[in-house]
Design a protein around this motif. Structure first.
Motif, mmCIF file in Angstrom:
data_model
loop_
_atom_site.group_PDB
_atom_site.id
_atom_site.type_symbol
_atom_site.label_atom_id
_atom_site.label_comp_id
_atom_site.label_asym_id
_atom_site.label_seq_id
_atom_site.Cartn_x
_atom_site.Cartn_y
_atom_site.Cartn_z
ATOM 1 N N GLU A 36 78.329 3.328 64.234
ATOM 2 C CA GLU A 36 77.357 3.294 63.146
ATOM 3 C C GLU A 36 77.683 2.192 62.155
ATOM 4 O O GLU A 36 78.775 2.139 61.619
ATOM 5 C CB GLU A 36 77.379 4.635 62.405
ATOM 6 C CG GLU A 36 76.135 5.424 62.593
ATOM 7 C CD GLU A 36 76.096 6.599 61.663
ATOM 8 O OE1 GLU A 36 75.325 6.530 60.692
ATOM 9 O OE2 GLU A 36 76.836 7.549 61.907
ATOM 10 N N LEU A 37 76.735 1.336 61.918
ATOM 11 C CA LEU A 37 76.870 0.264 60.923
ATOM 12 C C LEU A 37 75.673 0.317 59.989
ATOM 13 O O LEU A 37 75.089 -0.697 59.645
ATOM 14 C CB LEU A 37 76.956 -1.104 61.612
ATOM 15 C CG LEU A 37 78.092 -1.277 62.613
ATOM 16 C CD1 LEU A 37 77.963 -2.608 63.329
ATOM 17 C CD2 LEU A 37 79.428 -1.169 61.913
ATOM 18 N N THR A 38 75.303 1.536 59.564
ATOM 19 C CA THR A 38 74.072 1.676 58.803
ATOM 20 C C THR A 38 74.330 1.842 57.320
ATOM 21 O O THR A 38 74.133 0.915 56.556
ATOM 22 C CB THR A 38 73.238 2.844 59.334
ATOM 23 O OG1 THR A 38 74.024 4.035 59.348
ATOM 24 C CG2 THR A 38 72.727 2.564 60.731
ATOM 25 N N ILE A 39 74.777 3.002 56.865
ATOM 26 C CA ILE A 39 74.821 3.261 55.434
ATOM 27 C C ILE A 39 76.203 3.135 54.818
ATOM 28 O O ILE A 39 76.371 3.395 53.644
ATOM 29 C CB ILE A 39 74.222 4.641 55.099
ATOM 30 C CG1 ILE A 39 75.032 5.756 55.746
ATOM 31 C CG2 ILE A 39 72.769 4.699 55.500
ATOM 32 C CD1 ILE A 39 74.643 7.136 55.260
ATOM 33 N N GLY A 40 77.195 2.764 55.585
ATOM 34 C CA GLY A 40 78.505 2.513 55.018
ATOM 35 C C GLY A 40 79.288 3.747 54.622
ATOM 36 O O GLY A 40 79.995 3.736 53.617
ATOM 37 N N GLU A 41 79.170 4.811 55.399
ATOM 38 C CA GLU A 41 79.964 5.998 55.102
ATOM 39 C C GLU A 41 81.442 5.705 55.364
ATOM 40 O O GLU A 41 81.792 4.986 56.294
ATOM 41 C CB GLU A 41 79.503 7.179 55.957
ATOM 42 C CG GLU A 41 78.197 7.745 55.482
ATOM 43 C CD GLU A 41 77.998 9.170 55.952
ATOM 44 O OE1 GLU A 41 78.958 9.961 55.894
ATOM 45 O OE2 GLU A 41 76.881 9.464 56.368
ATOM 46 N N HIS A 42 82.271 6.298 54.538
ATOM 47 C CA HIS A 42 83.708 6.084 54.665
ATOM 48 C C HIS A 42 84.258 6.789 55.899
ATOM 49 O O HIS A 42 83.775 7.843 56.278
ATOM 50 C CB HIS A 42 84.434 6.623 53.430
ATOM 51 C CG HIS A 42 84.005 5.956 52.176
ATOM 52 N ND1 HIS A 42 84.429 4.705 51.833
ATOM 53 C CD2 HIS A 42 83.156 6.345 51.195
ATOM 54 C CE1 HIS A 42 83.894 4.359 50.685
ATOM 55 N NE2 HIS A 42 83.109 5.331 50.280
ATOM 56 N N ASP A 43 85.285 6.204 56.494
ATOM 57 C CA ASP A 43 85.937 6.854 57.621
ATOM 58 C C ASP A 43 87.240 7.528 57.190
ATOM 59 O O ASP A 43 87.983 8.010 58.019
ATOM 60 C CB ASP A 43 86.189 5.857 58.748
ATOM 61 C CG ASP A 43 87.046 4.679 58.308
ATOM 62 O OD1 ASP A 43 87.335 4.555 57.106
ATOM 63 O OD2 ASP A 43 87.440 3.884 59.171
ATOM 64 N N THR A 46 88.194 11.068 50.619
ATOM 65 C CA THR A 46 88.450 10.646 49.245
ATOM 66 C C THR A 46 89.764 11.260 48.778
ATOM 67 O O THR A 46 90.008 12.451 48.980
ATOM 68 C CB THR A 46 87.292 11.096 48.331
ATOM 69 O OG1 THR A 46 86.076 10.549 48.848
ATOM 70 C CG2 THR A 46 87.500 10.625 46.906
ATOM 71 N N HIS A 47 90.616 10.454 48.162
ATOM 72 C CA HIS A 47 91.937 10.914 47.722
ATOM 73 C C HIS A 47 91.775 12.034 46.691
ATOM 74 O O HIS A 47 90.903 11.965 45.800
ATOM 75 C CB HIS A 47 92.717 9.743 47.118
ATOM 76 C CG HIS A 47 94.158 10.047 46.933
ATOM 77 N ND1 HIS A 47 94.630 10.699 45.816
ATOM 78 C CD2 HIS A 47 95.217 9.819 47.733
ATOM 79 C CE1 HIS A 47 95.938 10.852 45.923
ATOM 80 N NE2 HIS A 47 96.314 10.318 47.082
ATOM 81 N N PRO A 48 92.612 13.080 46.778
ATOM 82 C CA PRO A 48 92.514 14.200 45.836
ATOM 83 C C PRO A 48 92.573 13.795 44.366
ATOM 84 O O PRO A 48 91.924 14.421 43.528
ATOM 85 C CB PRO A 48 93.702 15.089 46.220
ATOM 86 C CG PRO A 48 93.928 14.797 47.671
ATOM 87 C CD PRO A 48 93.608 13.337 47.824
ATOM 88 N N SER A 49 93.310 12.746 44.038
ATOM 89 C CA SER A 49 93.381 12.325 42.634
ATOM 90 C C SER A 49 92.023 11.797 42.152
ATOM 91 O O SER A 49 91.661 11.977 40.992
ATOM 92 C CB SER A 49 94.466 11.267 42.435
ATOM 93 O OG SER A 49 94.136 10.074 43.124
ATOM 94 N N ILE A 50 91.285 11.173 43.048
ATOM 95 C CA ILE A 50 89.953 10.684 42.694
ATOM 96 C C ILE A 50 89.008 11.858 42.505
ATOM 97 O O ILE A 50 88.225 11.903 41.547
ATOM 98 C CB ILE A 50 89.429 9.712 43.762
ATOM 99 C CG1 ILE A 50 90.303 8.460 43.794
ATOM 100 C CG2 ILE A 50 87.960 9.356 43.513
ATOM 101 C CD1 ILE A 50 90.028 7.533 44.955
ATOM 102 N N LEU A 51 89.087 12.835 43.411
ATOM 103 C CA LEU A 51 88.248 14.027 43.282
ATOM 104 C C LEU A 51 88.551 14.770 41.982
ATOM 105 O O LEU A 51 87.632 15.235 41.302
ATOM 106 C CB LEU A 51 88.450 14.954 44.486
ATOM 107 C CG LEU A 51 87.996 14.394 45.827
ATOM 108 C CD1 LEU A 51 88.415 15.322 46.956
ATOM 109 C CD2 LEU A 51 86.504 14.156 45.841
#
Length: 96
Positions: A36-43, A46-51
């Motif tokens: 998939e090269l469509t919407i740029g979802e992360h593989d 998200t790091h817990p500190s960011i959450l």
């Protein structure tokens, strides 16, 4: 420029990229291997500190849109990280 028939028929004649996205998701659900090269979802997750920071911001009332070009303190942090990782002098004026 001439586009291949495969490309021009990917989304059934639609004019936006969402048709391609939905078709790719359908193919994945059917078991077809798709890159998939469509919407740029992360593989990566998200790091817990960011959450945790997102949660603090939201519960602190920061749930609306920021002014363009963004929050100065966040832009300073991003600039510092880029400079530390790349060695390229970076300031908030380089960050949107």
């Amino acid at each position: 420029m001439h586009l291949s028939q495969r490309i021009t028929t990917l989304n059934g004649g639609g004019s936006d990229g969402w048709g391609v996205f939905y078709r790719a998701r359908q193919m994945i659900a059917e078991g077809t291997a798709v890159t998939e090269l469509t919407i740029g979802e992360h593989d990566i997750r998200t790091h817990p500190s960011i959450l945790a920071a997102m949660d603090r911001a939201a519960t602190g009332g920061h749930t609306g849109y920021a002014m363009v070009p963004g929050i100065a303190a966040l832009r300073d942090t991003v600039a510092a990280r880029i400079q530390a990782r790349t060695g390229v002098p970076t300031t908030r004026d380089n960050i949107l």
